[in-house]
Design an enzyme around this catalytic site. Structure first.
Site, PDB file in Angstrom:
ATOM      1  NE  ARG A  68     -17.446 -32.409  58.998  1.00  0.00           N
ATOM      2  CZ  ARG A  68     -17.868 -32.016  57.810  1.00  0.00           C
ATOM      3  NH1 ARG A  68     -19.171 -31.989  57.557  1.00  0.00           N
ATOM      4  NH2 ARG A  68     -17.031 -31.635  56.868  1.00  0.00           N
ATOM      5  CB  CYS A 185     -14.673 -35.754  55.790  1.00  0.00           C
ATOM      6  SG  CYS A 185     -14.101 -35.429  57.462  1.00  0.00           S
TER       7      CYS A 185
END
Length: 341
Positions: A68, A185
């Site tokens: 990402r 995360c």
């Protein structure tokens, strides 16, 4: 490449035009955090022609980032280079007209004003509320707008704060958001689309502000979930009259003492140890000292030593990351053993 050629499509957008493009060229922006949000934020700012951008990040690139964090590649991760350093290289290649400055530092109460008080706008690309509250204090104290952004799992939130014109972070969330209990995360993961969308919302608001289109600002907190197809926008009220920060000017995060040890979120088992007082180290000297314990690689910005089950990344300011360590006491002991403080 001339400005008219590079930015022609942006100049053709009537709310920006030539005048707005000129304002962007004069603007100074700091991006705090060069992870998932920060890589998108900085890329769009640089490509839009913002004249000066300071990239601030404390971390190195690892393989789990590549899913990402769009400015990095496999070689960067293999070499374990500093995020801010690599990002600057990639961004300068995209637009050499923009002045890009890097700060491979952990933003805290000791250096925050030095890093953030001389810009027109601060962009939040961090992953924790401790730093956001510090940004908020500095923004209010120095009357600097800032853009809040957070993304995890498939959802995210963003808001654009203007001291004196909108509520501040403390007005909205109170003073008790720095503790645990939030998704990260590490606990729930994150997918790239929500990162790109939240960062793009942040940039849209930044472009409005920097080009003088204040009437177009959303003046709201925006929440969206790309997996559940949810979108909510809640309009700001007025700043709270009893707010400790923007009304009483009590800058608790800025004036408080920072801890020497922090668990790095959103990525892997890594603990950061930061000296409670400023400490400069010679990376070359430390490389010679640590070579007897494991394989050492270093450059002017950082040193890496592989001890086997544990890896150390040491920065010139004395800050260290211990990879493969979950226990804070162990990290402190390793720091004392190898760095000698």
């Amino acid at each position: 490449m001339t400005d008219i050629g590079r930015y022609s499509r942006q100049v053709l957008f009537q709310p920006i035009g030539r005048e707005g493009q000129s304002l962007l060229r004069k603007a100074r922006v700091a991006v705090v955090g060069m992870g998932a949000l920060g890589t998108v934020l900085s890329s769009q700012l640089v490509r839009a022609g913002v004249g000066f951008i300071r990239l601030i990040d404390r971390d190195i690139i690892e393989p789990s980032n590549l899913q990402r964090q769009s400015l990095y590649d496999e070689l960067d991760a293999e070499q374990g280079r500093a995020k801010a350093e690599v990002a600057a290289e990639k961004l300068r290649a995209a637009n050499s007209d923009v002045e890009i400055e890097i700060a491979i530092e952990d933003v805290n109460s000791q250096n925050g004003e030095r890093l953030l008080s001389d810009v027109d706008l601060v962009m939040d690309g961090t992953d924790n509320f401790e730093v956001r509250y510090l940004i908020n204090d500095i923004a209010v104290k120095h009357n600097i707008p800032w853009s809040y952004g957070g993304a995890v799992s498939s959802y995210g939130t963003t808001a654009f704060f203007r001291p004196g014109q909108t509520p501040c972070l403390v007005c909205l969330f109170g003073l008790n958001q720095t503790g645990g209990g939030h998704d990260t995360c590490d606990t729930v993961g994150v997918i790239a689309p929500i990162v790109s969308i939240i960062a793009s919302y942040q940039i849209a608001e930044a472009l409005k502000y920097l080009t003088g289109n204040l009437h177009a600002l959303s003046n709201s907190v925006t929440y969206l979930d790309v997996w559940k197809n949810e979108f909510r926008s809640v309009q700001f009220g007025l700043p709270k009259g009893a707010c400790p920060c923007c009304h009483q000017h009590r800058f608790i995060a800025l004036e408080g003492r920072t801890n020497g040890l922090t668990v790095s979120l959103c990525g892997r088992k890594t603990i950061q140890v930061r000296p409670t007082v400023g400490l400069g180290v010679s990376l070359m000297q430390m490389a010679q000292q640590l070579a007897k314990f494991g394989e050492v690689r270093h450059n002017p910005n950082l040193l890496r030593c592989d001890f086997g089950d544990t890896q150390l990344t040491l920065f010139a300011d004395g800050r260290a990351l211990f990879h493969g360590v979950e226990d804070e006491k162990t990290a402190r002991n390793l720091y004392a053993r190898y760095i000698g403080i």
